[in-house]
Write a protein that holds these residues in place. Sequence first.
Motif, PDB file in Angstrom:
ATOM      1  N   ALA A 231      49.481  54.249  44.304  1.00 39.37           N
ATOM      2  CA  ALA A 231      48.606  55.357  43.888  1.00 39.37           C
ATOM      3  C   ALA A 231      48.562  55.473  42.377  1.00 39.37           C
ATOM      4  CB  ALA A 231      49.117  56.664  44.502  1.00 39.37           C
ATOM      5  N   ASP A 232      49.681  55.048  41.711  1.00 36.64           N
ATOM      6  CA  ASP A 232      49.740  55.101  40.260  1.00 36.64           C
ATOM      7  C   ASP A 232      48.721  54.208  39.588  1.00 36.64           C
ATOM      8  OD1 ASP A 232      51.613  56.936  39.895  1.00 36.64           O
ATOM      9  OD2 ASP A 232      53.266  55.581  39.457  1.00 36.64           O
ATOM     10  N   ALA A 233      48.237  53.182  40.320  1.00 36.20           N
ATOM     11  CA  ALA A 233      47.310  52.238  39.716  1.00 36.20           C
ATOM     12  C   ALA A 233      45.963  52.869  39.409  1.00 36.20           C
ATOM     13  CB  ALA A 233      47.126  51.039  40.645  1.00 36.20           C
ATOM     14  N   ARG A 234      45.686  53.978  40.059  1.00 33.78           N
ATOM     15  CA  ARG A 234      44.421  54.644  39.799  1.00 33.78           C
ATOM     16  C   ARG A 234      44.418  55.243  38.397  1.00 33.78           C
ATOM     17  NH1 ARG A 234      44.231  58.813  44.603  1.00 33.78           N
ATOM     18  NH2 ARG A 234      46.309  59.092  43.738  1.00 33.78           N
ATOM     19  N   PRO A 235      43.271  55.272  37.713  1.00 32.97           N
ATOM     20  CA  PRO A 235      43.221  55.895  36.398  1.00 32.97           C
ATOM     21  C   PRO A 235      43.628  57.371  36.472  1.00 32.97           C
ATOM     22  CG  PRO A 235      41.210  54.639  36.845  1.00 32.97           C
ATOM     23  CD  PRO A 235      41.974  54.697  38.124  1.00 32.97           C
ATOM     24  N   VAL A 236      44.341  57.804  35.447  1.00 31.23           N
ATOM     25  CA  VAL A 236      44.738  59.205  35.364  1.00 31.23           C
ATOM     26  C   VAL A 236      43.634  59.958  34.624  1.00 31.23           C
ATOM     27  CG1 VAL A 236      46.486  60.817  34.553  1.00 31.23           C
ATOM     28  CG2 VAL A 236      47.157  58.542  35.351  1.00 31.23           C
ATOM     29  N   GLY A 237      42.901  60.787  35.341  1.00 33.25           N
ATOM     30  CA  GLY A 237      41.796  61.511  34.745  1.00 33.25           C
ATOM     31  C   GLY A 237      42.257  62.702  33.934  1.00 33.25           C
ATOM     32  N   PRO A 238      41.355  63.277  33.125  1.00 35.13           N
ATOM     33  CA  PRO A 238      41.717  64.434  32.304  1.00 35.13           C
ATOM     34  C   PRO A 238      42.233  65.610  33.122  1.00 35.13           C
ATOM     35  CG  PRO A 238      39.610  63.514  31.615  1.00 35.13           C
ATOM     36  CD  PRO A 238      39.984  62.817  32.884  1.00 35.13           C
ATOM     37  N   ARG A 239      41.661  65.825  34.306  1.00 33.68           N
ATOM     38  CA  ARG A 239      42.098  66.961  35.124  1.00 33.68           C
ATOM     39  C   ARG A 239      43.529  66.770  35.613  1.00 33.68           C
ATOM     40  NH1 ARG A 239      38.105  68.888  39.765  1.00 33.68           N
ATOM     41  NH2 ARG A 239      36.876  69.187  37.849  1.00 33.68           N
ATOM     42  N   GLU A 240      43.841  65.559  36.104  1.00 32.59           N
ATOM     43  CA  GLU A 240      45.202  65.300  36.583  1.00 32.59           C
ATOM     44  C   GLU A 240      46.211  65.394  35.431  1.00 32.59           C
ATOM     45  OE1 GLU A 240      42.614  63.446  37.165  1.00 32.59           O
ATOM     46  OE2 GLU A 240      42.328  63.389  39.344  1.00 32.59           O
ATOM     47  N   LEU A 241      45.838  64.853  34.272  1.00 33.27           N
ATOM     48  CA  LEU A 241      46.731  64.913  33.124  1.00 33.27           C
ATOM     49  C   LEU A 241      46.950  66.353  32.678  1.00 33.27           C
ATOM     50  CD1 LEU A 241      48.358  63.437  30.937  1.00 33.27           C
ATOM     51  CD2 LEU A 241      46.246  63.239  29.596  1.00 33.27           C
ATOM     52  N   ALA A 242      45.868  67.145  32.630  1.00 33.58           N
ATOM     53  CA  ALA A 242      45.990  68.541  32.221  1.00 33.58           C
ATOM     54  C   ALA A 242      46.870  69.328  33.182  1.00 33.58           C
ATOM     55  CB  ALA A 242      44.600  69.181  32.133  1.00 33.58           C
ATOM     56  N   ARG A 243      46.733  69.049  34.496  1.00 37.82           N
ATOM     57  CA  ARG A 243      47.550  69.752  35.480  1.00 37.82           C
ATOM     58  C   ARG A 243      49.036  69.454  35.276  1.00 37.82           C
ATOM     59  NH1 ARG A 243      45.509  67.661  39.790  1.00 37.82           N
ATOM     60  NH2 ARG A 243      43.805  69.184  39.957  1.00 37.82           N
ATOM     61  N   ALA A 244      49.350  68.166  35.030  1.00 33.57           N
ATOM     62  CA  ALA A 244      50.739  67.790  34.815  1.00 33.57           C
ATOM     63  C   ALA A 244      51.287  68.388  33.514  1.00 33.57           C
ATOM     64  CB  ALA A 244      50.863  66.264  34.789  1.00 33.57           C
ATOM     65  N   MET A 365      57.385  62.724  35.080  1.00 34.68           N
ATOM     66  CA  MET A 365      56.165  63.387  35.524  1.00 34.68           C
ATOM     67  C   MET A 365      54.905  62.603  35.195  1.00 34.68           C
ATOM     68  SD  MET A 365      56.940  67.385  34.520  1.00 34.68           S
ATOM     69  CE  MET A 365      55.307  67.900  35.083  1.00 34.68           C
ATOM     70  N   PHE A 366      54.997  61.590  34.292  1.00 34.22           N
ATOM     71  CA  PHE A 366      53.802  60.900  33.809  1.00 34.22           C
ATOM     72  C   PHE A 366      53.945  59.391  33.976  1.00 34.22           C
ATOM     73  CE2 PHE A 366      54.242  64.847  31.452  1.00 34.22           C
ATOM     74  CZ  PHE A 366      52.974  65.402  31.547  1.00 34.22           C
ATOM     75  N   PRO A 367      52.869  58.688  34.377  1.00 35.52           N
ATOM     76  CA  PRO A 367      52.915  57.219  34.408  1.00 35.52           C
ATOM     77  C   PRO A 367      52.918  56.652  32.994  1.00 35.52           C
ATOM     78  CG  PRO A 367      50.721  58.009  34.984  1.00 35.52           C
ATOM     79  CD  PRO A 367      51.593  59.222  34.889  1.00 35.52           C
ATOM     80  N   ARG A 368      53.334  55.399  32.888  1.00 34.09           N
ATOM     81  CA  ARG A 368      53.564  54.768  31.588  1.00 34.09           C
ATOM     82  C   ARG A 368      52.351  54.828  30.670  1.00 34.09           C
ATOM     83  NH1 ARG A 368      57.213  50.152  29.996  1.00 34.09           N
ATOM     84  NH2 ARG A 368      56.517  49.628  27.902  1.00 34.09           N
ATOM     85  N   ARG A 369      51.163  54.598  31.203  1.00 27.21           N
ATOM     86  CA  ARG A 369      49.987  54.463  30.336  1.00 27.21           C
ATOM     87  C   ARG A 369      49.588  55.772  29.658  1.00 27.21           C
ATOM     88  NH1 ARG A 369      49.000  53.558  35.381  1.00 27.21           N
ATOM     89  NH2 ARG A 369      47.777  54.981  36.651  1.00 27.21           N
ATOM     90  N   VAL A 370      50.112  56.920  30.133  1.00 25.48           N
ATOM     91  CA  VAL A 370      49.832  58.198  29.451  1.00 25.48           C
ATOM     92  C   VAL A 370      51.124  58.946  29.162  1.00 25.48           C
ATOM     93  CG1 VAL A 370      47.523  58.462  30.431  1.00 25.48           C
ATOM     94  CG2 VAL A 370      49.492  59.395  31.665  1.00 25.48           C
ATOM     95  N   GLY A 376      54.612  64.332  25.467  1.00 25.05           N
ATOM     96  CA  GLY A 376      54.581  64.859  24.106  1.00 25.05           C
ATOM     97  C   GLY A 376      53.730  66.110  23.995  1.00 25.05           C
ATOM     98  N   LEU A 377      52.590  66.122  24.696  1.00 30.58           N
ATOM     99  CA  LEU A 377      51.711  67.293  24.641  1.00 30.58           C
ATOM    100  C   LEU A 377      52.339  68.488  25.351  1.00 30.58           C
ATOM    101  CD1 LEU A 377      48.997  68.311  23.671  1.00 30.58           C
ATOM    102  CD2 LEU A 377      47.956  67.445  25.770  1.00 30.58           C
ATOM    103  N   ALA A 378      52.976  68.271  26.513  1.00 25.96           N
ATOM    104  CA  ALA A 378      53.637  69.365  27.217  1.00 25.96           C
ATOM    105  C   ALA A 378      54.731  69.977  26.351  1.00 25.96           C
ATOM    106  CB  ALA A 378      54.226  68.859  28.538  1.00 25.96           C
ATOM    107  N   TYR A 379      55.521  69.132  25.737  1.00 25.28           N
ATOM    108  CA  TYR A 379      56.610  69.613  24.890  1.00 25.28           C
ATOM    109  C   TYR A 379      56.077  70.326  23.648  1.00 25.28           C
ATOM    110  CZ  TYR A 379      60.957  69.358  22.141  1.00 25.28           C
ATOM    111  OH  TYR A 379      62.062  69.657  21.383  1.00 25.28           O
ATOM    112  N   ALA A 380      55.047  69.752  23.024  1.00 29.57           N
ATOM    113  CA  ALA A 380      54.505  70.337  21.798  1.00 29.57           C
ATOM    114  C   ALA A 380      53.867  71.700  22.062  1.00 29.57           C
ATOM    115  CB  ALA A 380      53.478  69.385  21.176  1.00 29.57           C
ATOM    116  N   LEU A 381      53.115  71.823  23.152  1.00 28.28           N
ATOM    117  CA  LEU A 381      52.477  73.111  23.458  1.00 28.28           C
ATOM    118  C   LEU A 381      53.514  74.165  23.811  1.00 28.28           C
ATOM    119  CD1 LEU A 381      49.380  71.886  25.505  1.00 28.28           C
ATOM    120  CD2 LEU A 381      49.348  73.031  23.276  1.00 28.28           C
TER     121      LEU A 381
END
Length: 435
Positions: A231-244, A365-370, A376-381
């Motif tokens: 399932a990780d092979a699928r692209p991580v879209g902005p919505r999924e990334l924002a949710r995480a 919580m995040f796959p390698r490509r993001v 970094g964004l979760a921690y920074a915010l």
Amino acid sequence: MRPLALRPAAAVRTSTTRRALLAGSVGNLVEWYEFGVYGSLATVIAANFFRHEGSSGAEALVATYASFALAFFFRPVGAVLFGRLGDRLGRRPTLIVVVGLMTLATVTIGLLPTRAAIGAAAPWLLTLLRVLQGLSAGGEFGGAVALMTEYAPVGRRGLFGAWQSFTVALGLLTGACTAAALASALPAGALHAWGWRIPFLLALPLGAVALWLRTALEEPPAPPPPPAPAADARPVGPRELARAVVLGIGRIMGWSAAGYTFLVVLPSYLQATLGASLREALLATALANAGFAASILPAGALSDRIGRRPVILGGALGVVVFALPLLHVLQSPGASPWFRAGAVLLAGALVGLMAGPGPAMLAEMFPRRVRCTGLGLAYALANAVFSGCAGLVITALIARTGDTSVPAYYAAGACALSCFALLGLRGRDHREPLR
């Protein structure tokens, strides 16, 4: 530009792993050393840069913390900018750039003319340098944690990631101890006139070592290919990334708020609110950071055995239960020095329970490509909202309400909210390979 080639995980030698751990850690130390110095010398910086004719010491301190908070709000920008570079071009070049930028900005602060020398331009120049530090710090965490956890063997990510937090503690402790040593060695007039510059200038040799280590670094190993499309092979879209990212913020907001309340804001709180001397306040901060440092690596290692959730949740619940009693010990004029020392040590140790497993938890919580961008964004915010604003919010609320227990309410409230997000952690994430 194509990303740097990755070696297979099996090719990684133990010496390479240790070098990567050291290279990732030393940059964090440089970054957080400066934050420790700035927080410990906030009252001195306020007098030199933000206090003008007709203003009070409290107003100058609020302005100092406003500059502190502004730098934190540039961390998410740095997390996105350098996180994307780290995910696309590689961890190594990104980590070299961010530690170089942090070192340059920190040393320049030590060379800045004060308000007495150049007037209103002084606080603006200081704030500009704090912004540059915020950008570099935003990229530092994502790249360093990705580097450490990607080099870590399965079953040891908690310990490897905990080194990021441990060097944060070392940086804060080194900054606080350096400031305390100067306050003890120099007369108050000399400290305010020129002595405050010394800790910032000391970042130059620290940064040079970090750059040397990172220049010799290799990219982390590539994970083994899965036997079948996952399932990780699928692209991580902005919505999924924002949710995480939002979920990650919820899980570390208590760590962010309590950490800055007990480890960075404490010196100015003890001086401005409880009437402690600068030396007493810096000693209390050094003890809190010692308790923080002592609990981080054991907490990370324990989370490799029993999971991230019970360890981080235990720290958050500990802050909820003990924040107010611990602060009352500091407020009590009849409390013995031993009780006060124990209170600040315990406060720091509770934060360490969250900070030890926290980096590995975010990496998982995040796959390698993001990964660099996401964690970094979760921690920074989380840090922008709950850490960068801590000194400003606490100082302003105490001035408005007169309630000296505001720091306890702030830390405990954030940890209580964080507990709900932590309940959703899965029990076996720490045993699974990184995605």
